[in-house]
Scaffold this motif. Sequence first.
Motif, mmCIF file in Angstrom:
data_model
loop_
_atom_site.group_PDB
_atom_site.id
_atom_site.type_symbol
_atom_site.label_atom_id
_atom_site.label_comp_id
_atom_site.label_asym_id
_atom_site.label_seq_id
_atom_site.Cartn_x
_atom_site.Cartn_y
_atom_site.Cartn_z
ATOM 1 N N SER A 102 0.819 -1.212 0.000
ATOM 2 C CA SER A 102 0.000 0.000 0.000
ATOM 3 C C SER A 102 0.853 1.262 0.000
ATOM 4 N N GLY A 103 2.156 1.112 0.219
ATOM 5 C CA GLY A 103 3.027 2.281 0.303
ATOM 6 C C GLY A 103 3.299 2.674 1.741
ATOM 7 N N LYS A 104 2.813 1.833 2.648
ATOM 8 C CA LYS A 104 2.969 2.098 4.084
ATOM 9 C C LYS A 104 4.434 2.219 4.478
ATOM 10 N N SER A 105 5.244 1.234 4.055
ATOM 11 C CA SER A 105 6.664 1.242 4.425
ATOM 12 C C SER A 105 7.372 2.433 3.802
ATOM 13 N N THR A 106 7.017 2.755 2.557
ATOM 14 C CA THR A 106 7.665 3.871 1.879
ATOM 15 C C THR A 106 7.379 5.175 2.627
ATOM 16 N N LEU A 107 6.120 5.377 3.001
ATOM 17 C CA LEU A 107 5.747 6.572 3.757
ATOM 18 C C LEU A 107 6.495 6.607 5.084
ATOM 19 N N PHE A 108 6.552 5.457 5.704
ATOM 20 C CA PHE A 108 7.220 5.331 6.994
ATOM 21 C C PHE A 108 8.698 5.725 6.879
ATOM 22 N N ASN A 109 9.366 5.242 5.817
ATOM 23 C CA ASN A 109 10.772 5.584 5.616
ATOM 24 C C ASN A 109 10.970 7.076 5.361
ATOM 25 N N MET A 110 10.005 7.705 4.682
ATOM 26 C CA MET A 110 10.061 9.159 4.451
ATOM 27 C C MET A 110 10.037 9.901 5.770
#
Lengths: 242, 216
Positions: free
Chosen positions: A46-54
């Motif tokens: 869902s892009g959760k990890s990507t957002l989290f890394n941001m």
Amino acid sequence: MEHAIVRTTDVTKSFQLGDHTLEVLKGISLTISTGRYISIMGPSGSGKSTLFNMIGGLDKPTSGKVFIDEVDVAQLDAYELAWLRCRKIGYIFQTFNLIPVMTALENVTLPMTFAGTGSDEANERGMELLKQVGLDQRYHHKPSELSGGQQQRVAVARALANTPAIILADEPTGNLDLTTGEEIITLLKQMSIERGVTVISATHDFKMLNVSDEVIWIRDGRIDKIEQRDELNISVGTIDEK
Amino acid sequence: MERLPPLPLKKSLEIAFQSIRVRFFRSLVTTTSLVLAVAFLSYTQTWNDLANSLFLSHNQAAIQKLIQTGFDINENTQAIGESPKQQWLMTLALLVCVVGIINAQLMAVTERFREIGTMKCLGALDRVVLLLFVLEAGMQGLAGSLAGAFLGSIAGLLQSFFTFGSLIWSTFPVVELLQTASQAVAIGCLLSLIGVLYPALQAARMQPVVAMRMEQ
């Protein structure tokens, strides 16, 4: 209005996969205020990890801006980013990620060493933190001599080493059994209340919902909904009924 | 925005030393190729040093013995040095050794990607990671070269003694032998550092986000 510790404005992120571009985040704007316990929920992909890394300053957005404590992360050089990661943010990983060659105490004091704290002070504060997570008796044990739950407790102590403003926890209970996972969640909640630290965790563990002040649901690279604590019980209820 | 103070060298040395000590067996394997190469180098040179000192003594019995052993000596010979074949072998041994070190260190970096990523999340700068790997390699290099130079010198001495007998004591070239040994140690350390350079750069450039990756 409360002080915003993390703010993102219209953040997008795309990855180049061969010929085509994969847009993982499609414009996310959110504000996280100080001292709250936030869960980011969403299915995998869902892009959760990507957002989290941001939010954690580990990755830079393709467009849009990420502010941590009102500082634009994209403007920071390598030294300032290192400072940010060391002093402002404490990381907790799904796989614990303790340094295997170091003892529990050395793992906890490592961020202090990077921050320039002297050995004596670091050891003293390290022992205090280990005591808070209930592992002061095992300070000289290596990670391989500790159980998963104990390792994660050491990781919580390490994340708190430099009294950060934010704790970022990536699926902190993902590799733990039910009871141990609950213990870690309680510990995080307790630290959040006692120390006023903002806890942001990416998870799909529904136990997390009970302690969260706010839940951000991510779906398909966008914010699906943001629920506050008082709205939350209702939706948990509906999930239970299913 | 503030910046982090530099990591004190003492602390870096401590971390690097601990990393070697805990992975002792692993470090031993990495160092073995260096020990062997340096031992070969110092063995060949010790043997040549001793033969040369016998030759320079102008003792007829000694020169006869040298010719019998297979040294190519005629009236134009000024000194005994390494033969082209020996030089070739030594170069090859050192090359193989560097390749071995690069290989072992690349493995070490791959094995430790999570550890490196975590350190970066905790605030380690690129150059801190670089320094830790270089320090580790430096320590391994020094220990391995010392061991190699010692073993090689002893082997060279023993072989000379069994070939030339007590003749070698009359012209024993202490200074040259010490020079040879320290040269071998220096070359060993240098090789170890050359071998770690590329792997250490790769480790230093690693993104902190790899610490988040799930797979082992």
